[in-house]
Design a protein around this motif. Structure first.
Motif, PDB file in Angstrom:
ATOM      1  N   ALA A   6       0.536  -1.135  -0.079  1.00 26.04           N
ATOM      2  CA  ALA A   6      -0.124   0.200  -0.007  1.00 26.04           C
ATOM      3  C   ALA A   6       0.766   1.408   0.052  1.00 26.04           C
ATOM      4  CB  ALA A   6      -0.789  -0.140   0.822  1.00 26.04           C
ATOM      5  N   VAL A   7       2.217   1.246   0.463  1.00 26.05           N
ATOM      6  CA  VAL A   7       2.983   2.633   0.867  1.00 26.05           C
ATOM      7  C   VAL A   7       3.631   2.159  -0.739  1.00 26.05           C
ATOM      8  CG1 VAL A   7       4.507   3.665   1.553  1.00 26.05           C
ATOM      9  CG2 VAL A   7       3.324   2.657   3.081  1.00 26.05           C
ATOM     10  N   PRO A  32       7.047  12.239  -2.207  1.00 25.10           N
ATOM     11  CA  PRO A  32       8.503  12.735  -1.505  1.00 25.10           C
ATOM     12  C   PRO A  32       8.033  13.153   0.002  1.00 25.10           C
ATOM     13  CG  PRO A  32       6.855  13.868  -3.540  1.00 25.10           C
ATOM     14  CD  PRO A  32       5.736  12.127  -3.035  1.00 25.10           C
ATOM     15  N   GLU A  33       7.622  12.236   0.676  1.00 19.31           N
ATOM     16  CA  GLU A  33       7.179  12.312   2.091  1.00 19.31           C
ATOM     17  C   GLU A  33       8.423  11.502   2.770  1.00 19.31           C
ATOM     18  OE1 GLU A  33       3.276  12.296   3.224  1.00 19.31           O
ATOM     19  OE2 GLU A  33       2.588  13.444   2.528  1.00 19.31           O
ATOM     20  N   TRP A  34       8.851  10.582   2.053  1.00 20.69           N
ATOM     21  CA  TRP A  34       9.642   8.948   2.339  1.00 20.69           C
ATOM     22  C   TRP A  34      10.645   9.089   1.337  1.00 20.69           C
ATOM     23  CZ3 TRP A  34      10.353   5.077   0.524  1.00 20.69           C
ATOM     24  CH2 TRP A  34       9.116   4.042  -0.604  1.00 20.69           C
ATOM     25  N   LEU A  48      10.961   3.380   3.068  1.00 19.18           N
ATOM     26  CA  LEU A  48       9.978   2.320   3.021  1.00 19.18           C
ATOM     27  C   LEU A  48       9.747   1.783   4.775  1.00 19.18           C
ATOM     28  CD1 LEU A  48       7.623   0.677   1.160  1.00 19.18           C
ATOM     29  CD2 LEU A  48       9.246  -0.486   0.616  1.00 19.18           C
ATOM     30  N   LYS A  49      10.604   1.487   5.299  1.00 19.92           N
ATOM     31  CA  LYS A  49      10.810   0.822   6.503  1.00 19.92           C
ATOM     32  C   LYS A  49      10.356   1.716   7.147  1.00 19.92           C
ATOM     33  CE  LYS A  49      13.063  -1.890  10.047  1.00 19.92           C
ATOM     34  NZ  LYS A  49      12.799  -2.958  10.377  1.00 19.92           N
ATOM     35  N   SER A  97       5.717   3.796  10.677  1.00 24.55           N
ATOM     36  CA  SER A  97       5.349   4.875  11.241  1.00 24.55           C
ATOM     37  C   SER A  97       3.697   5.014  11.256  1.00 24.55           C
ATOM     38  CB  SER A  97       6.099   5.822  10.386  1.00 24.55           C
ATOM     39  OG  SER A  97       4.973   6.122   9.498  1.00 24.55           O
ATOM     40  N   ALA A  98       2.924   5.846  12.593  1.00 27.12           N
ATOM     41  CA  ALA A  98       1.461   5.765  12.074  1.00 27.12           C
ATOM     42  C   ALA A  98       1.500   5.931  10.598  1.00 27.12           C
ATOM     43  CB  ALA A  98       1.345   6.345  13.153  1.00 27.12           C
TER      44      ALA A  98
END
Length: 150
Positions: free
Chosen positions: A20-21, A29-31, A138-139, A144-145
């Protein structure tokens, strides 16, 4: 993929949560450190991205490229459609459940060929850095929440 770099990491989440991620391109861009912009250009019948435009800033390499994605079970792969800096880019994430599916081993494979000449070992080193950063991001994101809500 001919010459490629490969690495794996175990994530404390089920494969579906990890996928899903991976499939949520708008939030890259966030991760991911290098992806500054991501835009899904086309989707398949199941709503998964088939073509994605990515704006990359990896220090010396800045690029605006489009990738074609293929989804098959617990694996997603991509190939380069067009780019300013790259001649080719082939990669994949392969997910394997661990410990009954509560954890996931993610294997990232990548082969990049840039239009500017680079020694093979420098190219492999760059691939390794890209893979290691992507897997760590990714991990962190999945565990994370925010990743749990993806």
């Amino acid at each position: 993929m001919a010459e490629h770099t490969i690495s794996s990491i175990t994530i404390e989440a089920a494969p579906a949560a990890v996928m899903a991620v991976i499939a949520d391109f708008a939030r890259y861009p966030e991760w991911t450190g290098e992806v500054k912009e991501a835009e899904v250009l086309a989707t398949d019948a199941e709503g998964r991205a088939e073509r994605v435009r990515l704006v990359l800033d990896a220090g010396a390499i800045k690029d605006d490229h489009t990738l074609a994605y293929t989804w098959a079970g617990d694996e997603v792969s991509w190939t380069l459609v067009k780019s300013q800096m790259l001649r080719s880019l082939d990669g994949s994430y392969r997910l394997a459940p661990v410990d009954g599916g509560g954890r996931t081993e993610v294997t990232y494979q990548l082969a990049v060929d840039v239009k500017i000449p680079l020694l093979g070992m420098i190219k492999r080193k760059a691939e390794k850095v890209i893979i290691d950063r992507a897997l760590a991001g990714l991990k962190k994101r999945v565990e994370s929440a925010d990743g749990a809500r993806a």
